[in-house]
Write an enzyme that holds these catalytic residues in place. Structure first.
Site, PDB file in Angstrom:
ATOM      1  N   PHE A 282      -2.705  -8.235   3.688  1.00 54.04           N
ATOM      2  CA  PHE A 282      -1.339  -7.892   4.075  1.00 54.04           C
ATOM      3  C   PHE A 282      -0.887  -6.554   3.480  1.00 54.04           C
ATOM      4  O   PHE A 282       0.253  -6.406   3.052  1.00 54.04           O
ATOM      5  CB  PHE A 282      -0.365  -9.012   3.661  1.00 54.04           C
ATOM      6  CG  PHE A 282      -0.973 -10.384   3.738  1.00 54.04           C
ATOM      7  CD1 PHE A 282      -1.482 -10.859   4.937  1.00 54.04           C
ATOM      8  CD2 PHE A 282      -1.079 -11.178   2.614  1.00 54.04           C
ATOM      9  CE1 PHE A 282      -2.075 -12.114   5.010  1.00 54.04           C
ATOM     10  CE2 PHE A 282      -1.674 -12.424   2.672  1.00 54.04           C
ATOM     11  CZ  PHE A 282      -2.167 -12.902   3.881  1.00 54.04           C
ATOM     12  N   CYS A 283      -1.811  -5.595   3.470  1.00 58.75           N
ATOM     13  CA  CYS A 283      -1.526  -4.262   2.911  1.00 58.75           C
ATOM     14  C   CYS A 283      -1.062  -4.357   1.463  1.00 58.75           C
ATOM     15  O   CYS A 283      -0.201  -3.591   1.017  1.00 58.75           O
ATOM     16  CB  CYS A 283      -0.483  -3.518   3.748  1.00 58.75           C
ATOM     17  SG  CYS A 283      -1.030  -3.187   5.433  1.00 58.75           S
ATOM     18  N   ASN A 284      -1.606  -5.305   0.721  1.00 56.22           N
ATOM     19  CA  ASN A 284      -1.226  -5.497  -0.678  1.00 56.22           C
ATOM     20  C   ASN A 284      -2.462  -5.915  -1.464  1.00 56.22           C
ATOM     21  O   ASN A 284      -2.603  -7.063  -1.878  1.00 56.22           O
ATOM     22  CB  ASN A 284      -0.135  -6.555  -0.793  1.00 56.22           C
ATOM     23  CG  ASN A 284       0.549  -6.547  -2.143  1.00 56.22           C
ATOM     24  OD1 ASN A 284      -0.039  -6.172  -3.155  1.00 56.22           O
ATOM     25  ND2 ASN A 284       1.799  -6.972  -2.174  1.00 56.22           N
TER      26      ASN A 284
ATOM     27  N   THR B 223       0.820  -1.213   0.000  1.00 57.85           N
ATOM     28  CA  THR B 223       0.000   0.000   0.000  1.00 57.85           C
ATOM     29  C   THR B 223       0.857   1.268   0.000  1.00 57.85           C
ATOM     30  O   THR B 223       0.484   2.283  -0.600  1.00 57.85           O
ATOM     31  CB  THR B 223      -0.923   0.009   1.237  1.00 57.85           C
ATOM     32  OG1 THR B 223      -1.799  -1.125   1.153  1.00 57.85           O
ATOM     33  CG2 THR B 223      -1.747   1.274   1.313  1.00 57.85           C
TER      34      THR B 223
END
Length: 781
Positions: free
Chosen positions: A412-414, A122
Site C-alpha cells: 500500500f505504498c508504505n 512513499t
C-alpha cells in the site's frame, strides 16, 4: 464475541444505500476506502447541474469562479474547525503534491534536520530528495508517540537556535489504521525530540546534537481525514497535507496544503514562480514581485477550478447523508461507523480456525480495536493454511475479485509499515526488491514462504455490515471449506474474468519445480540445478544421479552413517568430467563417459540395500585422493555398470535406496522452523526434486503427479532415519531433527515422497530424451 451496533438509523441507512445502488447492480462489495472512497450518485448529478447552470471559467477571467473557489477555502477551514486567521489553504493536486511543496519550501536554516516516521507513505520518503542539504533521520513510531520528548528541556527556552527541524508523520497509518496520538504535535513543537532517530544522511562531517533547533510538524492527514474529524483548534500542526478524493470520492486531482501562521514564517523565498503567483515579473530584468496573499504565492498557474468547485457538492452531500446530531459531528459519526465495522471484522476473523485449531488469519495492528482514537477503520491481515503456511495475497486478490469483492493487497505504498508489521529486516527487503526484483504494486507475494505484503480491508460511510459478512463468507468457503487444489481449479477456470495483472498471478498458483539435486556420488554432496536450468532424464532417474559410490576395503558401501565427512565432498558435473572437490584446493576428476571409464578398469561387485551391484573401479589415483581426504584407508570409487531393478515393479534404479526420485515440499521443511537457513534444512533431506506448494505435508496425500508434462506415480512416503540429523554444509549432527519431525507427525517419521517416472509410450520408434526444467508446473492428479 463483538456484536455490531449500527451508527446510522434505518432511514439514514436506506438513503445512503440508495446513493450507491450501482454496487448492488454490479454485484460488487467495495472494501478499499483507504485507497479512495466512493462518490454518491446525487453528488455527481448536482455537480454536473452546477456546471450546466453557471458559466464557470478561468478564475483570472471570471469573478464568479473566484467566488466559488473562496467558498471552498472557507468550507475547508470550517470542516477542520479553524479559520483564515490561523491557517492558509493552498490548493494542490493531491496530498503528495502538498508534501512536495513543504519539502521544497521549508527553511531549515544552517542546522535544521528532517525527521520522518518509518510507517509513512512513499510520498513522505520522497521528501528526502528535496532536503538533501540537511540531516535526514528515520524515527520509529514509538519514538514519536512515546511522549518522552523533554529530555533536553524546553527548546524554545534555549538561546542561540541556528535552524528549523521538520518532523513528518501520518496521523493514521494507511497500512494498519493505527493512529498516532495527536497530542505529540504540541509536545514536540515545544520540547523537541528526545532522540533524532536513525541517521540516514548528513551534510556534516560529525554528528551533532539537534537540541538547538525549532521543531515544526508536517502532518500527512490523507488517510486520517477520510473517516475521522481533525480539529485544528485542538491540534495545531504546522502543515497539513490531504487529498479530497479520499473524503468525497469525487473529484480527483485536487488536494490541499494547510499552513499555520507559524509554519508560514519558515517558508523560504521560492526558487520558481508561475502565473498567478506574482504582481509582476520583468522579461528584460530579474525584477519580480510575489503576491501579498500567502496562498497565491504557491498556487502556480491556473487552479483546477472545475474540480475545486465540485468540492462544494462533496461537503453538502456528506453533511446531508450523515447529518450531525446533538452529540456528534458528521465526521465523528463516520469515524464511529467505520471503527464499529473494523472492530466487528477483527473479532470475527479471530474466531476463524482450521479443523486442527490453527487460526485462519494473522492480523496486523498495534493496539487492537478497543479505542477508536488509536485505531481507524482498516483491518490488515494475511491468510494462513492449516499447517501455518501463508497464502499469497495475490491468490486472495484473485479469489476476492471472482467473488465481486474489491480490496487492496501488497504494501500500500508504505514499505516501512510493511517492514514493521511483517518483521522484515534490511536483508529481507533487499531479497524482496533487489534480488527477487519485486516492485511496488505487483503480485509477487511470497518469498521462501514468507509474505511480502498483506491484505487490507478498509471502510467508508457507505460500507454495510452485509459487506463485511460477504468477505467473511468468502474466507470461510474458500479457505476453510475448500481444498487448495479445488480452489486453484476454481480460479483457473474463471481466470478470464480477472484484470490483466491478476491473470498473470494465476500462472503462479500451481506449484513449480524449484530445484533439482543430482547426487553423482552416493552419500556425497549434491550438484544442484536451479532456475532456469534443465536436466535430462534416463530410464533410471536424473542423469548421473547416484551413479558412483565409495566403498571401504571390504567392498561395502560407505555412507554418512559411518562417515559424516562424505557430505563435504562436492561433485561438479562438467562437459566430460566429474570433478570432486574437498575443501578449498583439493580436487580430482574422473571421466563422465562410461566407455572411457571402462577402458583398462577392473570390474567389481558391491551391495546396495542387500542387492548386488556391478561396478567399475575408477582407479588408484581417485582412491588415494578419497583415503587422504576422508582419513580412511582402502577406499575405492566404483561406478555402476550393470542394470539394477526395484524388487517391487522392476523399475530401473541407480544406486538409490528405494525409488528413482525423492520429492520434497519446501513448505513442509519450513514448518520445522529450525534455527538455521532454510536451504540448509532442505539439504538435510537429500531430495532430488524440490517444490513448494505453500501448504506443509500436502505432498503426503499425492497419488500421482506430472512435472512439465512428465508423468510420475507416487511410491509412498519416505521413512526417515538419523541421516537427516547431519548438516550437509558442515557434517555436524543435530539429533533434534528427528524429534521435531516425530512431534509434528504424531510419532511417525515420514518426510518427502518417493516417486517413479512412468515410461514413455513404447510405440515411438525413437523415444525422445526427456528433460525437466526448473520452473515446470507441478500438476497433481
Amino acid at each position: 464475541m463483538t456484536s455490531y451496533r449500527p451508527e446510522f438509523s434505518a432511514s439514514e441507512q436506506s438513503q445512503i444505500d440508495a446513493e450507491f445502488s450501482r454496487l448492488a447492480s454490479n454485484k460488487s462489495v467495495y472494501l478499499d476506502h483507504a485507497g479512495t472512497t466512493l462518490y454518491a450518485e446525487s453528488q455527481v448529478t448536482a455537480a454536473a447541474e452546477q456546471l450546466q447552470r453557471n458559466v464557470i471559467c478561468n478564475p483570472h477571467t471570471c469573478r464568479l469562479t473566484g467566488d466559488f473557489v473562496d467558498q471552498v477555502r472557507f468550507k475547508i477551514l470550517e470542516f477542520f474547525n479553524t479559520t483564515a486567521e490561523d491557517y492558509h489553504v493552498i490548493f494542490t493536486a493531491n496530498a503528495t503534491a502538498a508534501l512536495s511543496l513543504v519539502a521544497e519550501n521549508f527553511d531549515f536554516g544552517s542546522s535544521g534536520e528532517f525527521h520522518f516516521c518509518q510507517e509513512n507513505h512513499t510520498s513522505v520518503l520522497g521528501m528526502r530528495e528535496r532536503v538533501r542539504e540537511n540531516g535526514i533521520y528515520m524515527l520509529r513510531e514509538n519514538e514519536i508517540s512515546g511522549g518522552k520528548h523533554k529530555a533536553n528541556g524546553k527548546v524554545h527556552e534555549v538561546s542561540g537556535k541556528t535552524g528549523n527541524s521538520l518532523l513528518t508523520f501520518s496521523a493514521q497509518c494507511n497500512f494498519s489504521g493505527y493512529k498516532i496520538p495527536l497530542e505529540v504535535i504540541e509536545q514536540i513543537q515545544i520540547d523537541g525530540l528526545a532522540k533524532p532517530g536513525k541517521e540516514l544522511w548528513s551534510s556534516l562531517g560529525e554528528k551533532k546534537k539537534n537540541m538547538h533547533n525549532d521543531y515544526y510538524i508536517c502532518l500527512d492527514a490523507a488517510s486520517f481525514v477520510a473517516t475521522s474529524p481533525l480539529d485544528l483548534q485542538k491540534y495545531r500542526p504546522d502543515y497539513v497535507c490531504l487529498s479530497f478524493y479520499k473524503i468525497f470520492g469525487y473529484p480527483t486531482g485536487v488536494g490541499a496544503l494547510l499552513v499555520s501562521r507559524r509554519g508560514a514564517e519558515v517558508f523560504q523565498k521560492r526558487r520558481f514562480f508561475g502565473g498567478g503567483t506574482i504582481n509582476y515579473a520583468y522579461p528584460h530584468a530579474m525584477d519580480y514581485q510575489l503576491r501579498e496573499t500567502f496562498h497565491q504565492r504557491y498556487e502556480d498557474g491556473t487552479l483546477p477550478f472545475l474540480s475545486i468547485v465540485g468540492l462544494l457538492e462533496g461537503f453538502r452531500t456528506l453533511e446531508r447523508l450523515v447529518p450531525r446530531t446533538d452529540e456528534f459531528s458528521t465526521m465523528e459519526r463516520i469515524s464511529r461507523h467505520v471503527f464499529g465495522l473494523a472492530k466487528y471484522l477483527e473479532d470475527q476473523l479471530r474466531q476463524l480456525h482450521h479443523p486442527n485449531g490453527e487460526p485462519l488469519v494473522k492480523l496486523y495492528n498495534k493496539v487492537g480495536y478497543q479505542d477508536k482514537s488509536r485505531q481507524g477503520g482498516i483491518v490488515a491481515f494475511n491468510v494462513r493454511t492449516e499447517s501455518g503456511s501463508f497464502v499469497g495475497f495475490g491468490e486472495i486478490a484473485c479469489v476476492a475479485a471472482l467473488h465481486g469483492i474489491l480490496l487492496r493487497t501488497g504494501c500500500f505504498c508504505n514499505i516501512g509499515a510493511c517492514q514493521y508489521y511483517l518483521g522484515l529486516d534490511e536483508d529481507a527487503l533487499d531479497a524482496i526488491y533487489k534480488r527477487a526484483g519485486r516492485i511496488c504494486g505487483d503480485y509477487f507475494d511470497l518469498i521462501d514462504g514468507q509474505p511480502t505484503g498483506a491484505v487490507r480491508v478498509s471502510f467508508g460511510y457507505m460500507t454495510t455490515i452485509q459487506d463485511v459478512d460477504k468477505l467473511l463468507q468468502m474466507l470461510r468457503s474458500s479457505y476453510l471449506a475448500t481444498k487448495p487444489l479445488q480452489r486453484i481449479q476454481f480460479i483457473e477456470e474463471q481466470a478470464e474474468q480477472l484484470p490483466p495483472l491478476l491473470k498473470e498471478r494465476v500462472q503462479l498458483l500451481r506449484p513449480k519445480l524449484l530445484q533439482m539435486a543430482i547426487y553423482p556420488v552416493k552419500s556425497c554432496a549434491a550438484f544442484k540445478i536451479e532456475l532456469p536450468g534443465s536436466w535430462p532424464l534416463t530410464d533410471q532417474g536424473l542423469k548421473y544421479d547416484r551413479e558412483w559410490m565409495i566403498v571401504d576395503m571390504n567392498g561395502m558401501a560407505l555412507t554418512q552413517k559411518r562417515c559424516t565427512e562424505l557430505c563435504l565432498i562436492r561433485p561438479v558435473i562438467k562437459v566430460d568430467q566429474l570433478e570432486l572437490q574437498f575443501g578449498e584446493n583439493s580436487t580430482i576428476s574422473v571421466p563422465l563417459s562410461l566407455d572411457d571409464q571402462a577402458a583398462d578398469t577392473a570390474k567389481c561387485v558391491s551391495k546396495v540395500c542387500r542387492q548386488p551391484v556391478e561396478g567399475l573401479d575408477c582407479g588408484d589415483r581417485v582412491a588415494q585422493w578419497l583415503s587422504e581426504n576422508l582419513g580412511m584407508e582402502g577406499l575405492r570409487l566404483l561406478r555402476q555398470s550393470g542394470q539394477r531393478n526395484s524388487s517391487k515393479d522392476q523399475q530401473k534404479l541407480s544406486l538409490v535406496n528405494q525409488a528413482q526420485f525423492l520429492l520434497l515440499n519446501k513448505s513442509s521443511v519450513r514448518s520445522l522452523q529450525f534455527e538455521e537457513p532454510l536451504d540448509e534444512t532442505v539439504d538435510r533431506f537429500r531430495a532430488n526434486i524440490i517444490i513448494d506448494t505453500g501448504s506443509a505435508f500436502e505432498e503426503l496425500t499425492y497419488k500421482a503427479l506430472s512435472i512439465g508434462g512428465i508423468q510420475f506415480q507416487v511410491e509412498g512416503p519416505c521413512q526417515r532415519c538419523d541421516m537427516i540429523c547431519i548438516n550437509q554444509r558442515t557434517g555436524e549432527r543435530s539429533p533434534e531433527t528427528l524429534t521435531t519431525i516425530s512431534r509434528l507427525q504424531k510419532g511417525r517419521m515420514r518426510f518427502g515422497i518417493y516417486i517413479t517416472r512412468i515410461p514413455q509410450d513404447t510405440k515411438e520408434l525413437e523415444p525422445k530424451e526427456q528433460h525437466m526444467t526448473c520452473g515446470d508446473v507441478v500438476l497433481v492428479e
